[in-house]
Design an enzyme around this catalytic site. Sequence first.
Site, PDB file in Angstrom:
ATOM      1  N   GLY A 187       0.817  -1.211   0.000  1.00  0.00           N
ATOM      2  CA  GLY A 187       0.000   0.000   0.000  1.00  0.00           C
ATOM      3  C   GLY A 187       0.850   1.261   0.000  1.00  0.00           C
ATOM      4  N   GLY A 206      -5.899   0.754   8.522  1.00  0.00           N
ATOM      5  CA  GLY A 206      -4.854   0.352   9.464  1.00  0.00           C
ATOM      6  C   GLY A 206      -4.735  -1.155   9.552  1.00  0.00           C
ATOM      7  N   ASP A 246       5.085  -7.737   5.693  1.00  0.00           N
ATOM      8  CA  ASP A 246       5.132  -8.873   4.771  1.00  0.00           C
ATOM      9  C   ASP A 246       6.220  -8.683   3.707  1.00  0.00           C
ATOM     10  OD1 ASP A 246       3.106 -10.374   5.937  1.00  0.00           O
ATOM     11  OD2 ASP A 246       1.536  -9.286   4.854  1.00  0.00           O
ATOM     12  N   GLU A 275      -7.704   8.478   1.377  1.00  0.00           N
ATOM     13  CA  GLU A 275      -7.523   9.941   1.428  1.00  0.00           C
ATOM     14  C   GLU A 275      -6.153  10.329   1.976  1.00  0.00           C
ATOM     15  OE1 GLU A 275      -9.966   8.166   2.541  1.00  0.00           O
ATOM     16  OE2 GLU A 275     -11.893   9.000   1.944  1.00  0.00           O
ATOM     17  N   GLY A 276      -5.560   9.426   2.774  1.00  0.00           N
ATOM     18  CA  GLY A 276      -4.320   9.808   3.465  1.00  0.00           C
ATOM     19  C   GLY A 276      -3.076   9.124   2.941  1.00  0.00           C
ATOM     20  N   ARG A 277      -3.257   8.094   2.115  1.00  0.00           N
ATOM     21  CA  ARG A 277      -2.090   7.269   1.776  1.00  0.00           C
ATOM     22  C   ARG A 277      -1.112   7.947   0.818  1.00  0.00           C
ATOM     23  NH1 ARG A 277      -3.431   1.069   0.594  1.00  0.00           N
ATOM     24  NH2 ARG A 277      -3.892   1.943  -1.446  1.00  0.00           N
ATOM     25  N   LYS A 320     -26.961  16.912  15.220  1.00  0.00           N
ATOM     26  CA  LYS A 320     -28.028  15.974  14.878  1.00  0.00           C
ATOM     27  C   LYS A 320     -27.537  14.617  14.388  1.00  0.00           C
ATOM     28  CE  LYS A 320     -28.678  17.852  10.222  1.00  0.00           C
ATOM     29  NZ  LYS A 320     -29.570  18.390   9.234  1.00  0.00           N
ATOM     30  N   TYR A 321     -26.231  14.439  14.236  1.00  0.00           N
ATOM     31  CA  TYR A 321     -25.738  13.145  13.728  1.00  0.00           C
ATOM     32  C   TYR A 321     -24.714  12.506  14.637  1.00  0.00           C
ATOM     33  CZ  TYR A 321     -27.593  14.386   9.086  1.00  0.00           C
ATOM     34  OH  TYR A 321     -28.390  14.734   8.029  1.00  0.00           O
ATOM     35  N   GLU A 351     -10.129  -0.350  11.293  1.00  0.00           N
ATOM     36  CA  GLU A 351     -10.604  -1.186  10.180  1.00  0.00           C
ATOM     37  C   GLU A 351     -10.561  -2.686  10.511  1.00  0.00           C
ATOM     38  OE1 GLU A 351      -9.017  -0.706   6.043  1.00  0.00           O
ATOM     39  OE2 GLU A 351      -7.220  -1.650   6.801  1.00  0.00           O
ATOM     40  N   LYS A 356       7.926   0.742   5.710  1.00  0.00           N
ATOM     41  CA  LYS A 356       6.838   1.567   5.181  1.00  0.00           C
ATOM     42  C   LYS A 356       5.495   0.989   5.617  1.00  0.00           C
ATOM     43  CE  LYS A 356       4.354  -0.006   2.589  1.00  0.00           C
ATOM     44  NZ  LYS A 356       3.493  -0.780   1.708  1.00  0.00           N
ATOM     45  N   THR A 357       4.590   1.759   6.001  1.00  0.00           N
ATOM     46  CA  THR A 357       3.154   1.458   6.073  1.00  0.00           C
ATOM     47  C   THR A 357       2.452   2.503   6.917  1.00  0.00           C
ATOM     48  OG1 THR A 357       1.358  -0.032   6.686  1.00  0.00           O
ATOM     49  CG2 THR A 357       3.359  -0.304   7.957  1.00  0.00           C
ATOM     50  N   ILE A 358       1.354   3.010   6.394  1.00  0.00           N
ATOM     51  CA  ILE A 358       0.577   3.972   7.182  1.00  0.00           C
ATOM     52  C   ILE A 358       0.041   3.296   8.441  1.00  0.00           C
ATOM     53  CG2 ILE A 358      -0.120   5.418   5.224  1.00  0.00           C
ATOM     54  CD1 ILE A 358      -2.951   4.003   5.545  1.00  0.00           C
ATOM     55  N   ASP A 359      -0.064   1.950   8.418  1.00  0.00           N
ATOM     56  CA  ASP A 359      -0.694   1.230   9.533  1.00  0.00           C
ATOM     57  C   ASP A 359       0.060   1.385  10.860  1.00  0.00           C
ATOM     58  OD1 ASP A 359      -2.243   0.433   7.451  1.00  0.00           O
ATOM     59  OD2 ASP A 359      -1.696  -1.686   7.520  1.00  0.00           O
ATOM     60  N   ARG A 402       1.360  -5.651  -5.028  1.00  0.00           N
ATOM     61  CA  ARG A 402       1.356  -6.578  -3.898  1.00  0.00           C
ATOM     62  C   ARG A 402       1.816  -7.995  -4.252  1.00  0.00           C
ATOM     63  NH1 ARG A 402      -0.572  -4.495   0.688  1.00  0.00           N
ATOM     64  NH2 ARG A 402      -2.067  -2.793   0.609  1.00  0.00           N
TER      65      ARG A 402
HETATM   66  P1  FBP Z   1       0.513  -1.908   3.598  1.00  0.00           P
HETATM   67  O1  FBP Z   1       0.525  -2.694   4.870  1.00  0.00           O
HETATM   68  O2  FBP Z   1       0.917  -2.681   2.415  1.00  0.00           O
HETATM   69  O3  FBP Z   1       1.298  -0.641   3.744  1.00  0.00           O
HETATM   70  O4  FBP Z   1      -0.987  -1.464   3.325  1.00  0.00           O
HETATM   71  C1  FBP Z   1      -1.672  -0.570   4.113  1.00  0.00           C
HETATM   72  C2  FBP Z   1      -3.129  -0.493   3.794  1.00  0.00           C
HETATM   73  O5  FBP Z   1      -3.447   0.864   3.524  1.00  0.00           O
HETATM   74  C3  FBP Z   1      -4.015  -1.052   4.893  1.00  0.00           C
HETATM   75  O6  FBP Z   1      -4.272  -0.096   5.884  1.00  0.00           O
HETATM   76  C4  FBP Z   1      -5.247  -1.465   4.121  1.00  0.00           C
HETATM   77  O7  FBP Z   1      -5.959  -2.480   4.779  1.00  0.00           O
HETATM   78  C5  FBP Z   1      -4.680  -1.963   2.836  1.00  0.00           C
HETATM   79  O8  FBP Z   1      -3.478  -1.255   2.639  1.00  0.00           O
HETATM   80  C6  FBP Z   1      -5.575  -1.782   1.657  1.00  0.00           C
HETATM   81  O9  FBP Z   1      -4.893  -2.194   0.525  1.00  0.00           O
HETATM   82  P2  FBP Z   1      -5.461  -2.200  -0.948  1.00  0.00           P
HETATM   83  O10 FBP Z   1      -5.715  -0.792  -1.334  1.00  0.00           O
HETATM   84  O11 FBP Z   1      -4.377  -2.846  -1.751  1.00  0.00           O
HETATM   85  O12 FBP Z   1      -6.710  -2.998  -0.895  1.00  0.00           O
END
Ligand code: FBP
Length: 548
Positions: free
Chosen positions: A78, A248, A173, A422-424, A239-240, A308, A199-202, A142
Amino acid sequence: MTKSALQIARASYKPKVPKTLEGIVAIQEGQDTQAVSDQEEIKRLFPNTCGMPVITFISDTEKKSYSPVNVGVILSGGQAPGGHNVIAGIFDGIKEMNPASRLYGFILGPGGLVDHKYMELTADIINEYRNTGGFDIIGSGRTKLETKEQFEKGLEILKKLAISALVIIGGDDSNTNACVLAEYYAQIGAGVQVIGCPKTIDGDLKNEMIEASFGFDTACKVYSEVIGNIQRDCNSARKYWHFIKLMGRSASHIALECALQVQPNICIISEEVEAKNQSLDDVINDVAEKVAQRAEKGNNFGTVLIPEGLIEFIPAIKKLMAELNDYLANNDEEFKRVKRSQQRAHIIDKLSPVNAKIYASLPEAVARQLTLDRDPHGNVQVSLIETEKLLAEMVGNRLAEWAAEGKYKGKFATQVHFFGYEGRCAAPSNYDADYCYSLGFTAAGLISFGKTGYMSSVRNTTAPAAEWIAGGVPITMMMNMERRHGGMKPVIQKALVKLDGAPFKEFAAHRDAWAINTDYVYPGPIQYFGPTEVCDQPTKTLQIEQKA
Ligand code: FBP
């Protein structure tokens, strides 16, 4: 390509780097290392790359001369803000060693190596991408690098291009695969070093030596900005209830970091749900109770942050998913032949009675989402499971029951959101721009010292960048054995939210007040120009961890 005003101004930003990377660099070797667990098995599987020492770069005075080196780079998995700066850091690093060095990018992830799709990354190209978000300079993918055939196909192109070092920029991975590849090339004497970058936003690739995976900082800041905006809207219209799912994958680091930044009414932490052995019903009751408490004060609005991966952490559903994973890994063809309308019944028939009962109780859409294709690493694609809708609907049903019993008199209207994409690819924050460039430059340094099977590591990042500590960590040090695709495999241990860790404790100390009061914080957008306390702040998670 038309550029925005920000892109143009940001192109000339010079990332801040550790002092030790600025001049002549030497290395200091620490103690020999071992795997985080299953030590004997990891040693057996990685005889050439297990046990190596941690490396720290130090300043030196003796000028060295370097031969030119050809390096390959892969973006894997990702997208995460800052990837382009890692590549720029590698480029500048190898050019500084010897201007005749060359950098090649493999196109669309690890698949590019296997399929021999590549491009040379020249100064003109690199300069177009400095400090920008995204992975579009070479694209990402991937494909899982795991078979001997893939390694050999890769070696063909590496040899053809005279590449003697490969940098794999990826998550847990992909770095696991980098390590397997490093071991294989070492074993056959291929003369190719392999270096990983975290690397990973997670945020789940972290440990004692890797204090953050890049991209986490920027992604959390983007999500916190929009959650803050929603909270302001929510507090204006009153109201919401907003149910906000945050990317993540398994770990709840993003949800926790955003909660620390925005002070929502509710934030569910999957790791806590698992530790308390909560059922889906328990989770629903917890949320509904808080909604009811706020309603008693006339506040029929609020925000709920949902990681998530939540569904995987509900123990009963986790057991169900483990059985489903094994079934789908071993009977994929058979399952694909079953008509869509009969798939639910087919699965119920194949599962053990306990899991079949839970599966049957899930709403149709969620049940289907649980059987969707796994990613190439065998992970359930949790981003496709609409937990935010599931919770909003089930909380609504519970409140309706309570209303019928006279226990609840509020109004409950919902909005659902999912923030991930939106953030990746956002333009990296100063933190990520600096951190990524330093990671890339460090990777070049590891290459120059002939290292393989190492991950680039930059630590002490809550201090000013000049004081950051750069070096390398053997990837095997982060490994253990886990069940994947129905068998035991060596993998980098995923870092989940620690319930005894300082960031969670900080959240837990305030969450009851945040649930009842409306204590929202509105972080606003990432700032790239301005005072350091606005522009250079690392995540709250890191600040709290480093202070503890
Ligand atoms: P990575 O672990 O490969 O960095 O992926 C992060 C991520 O953004 C997860 O938060 C999300 O579940 C997944 O990728 C979604 O991946 P894709 O867009 O390939 O379905």
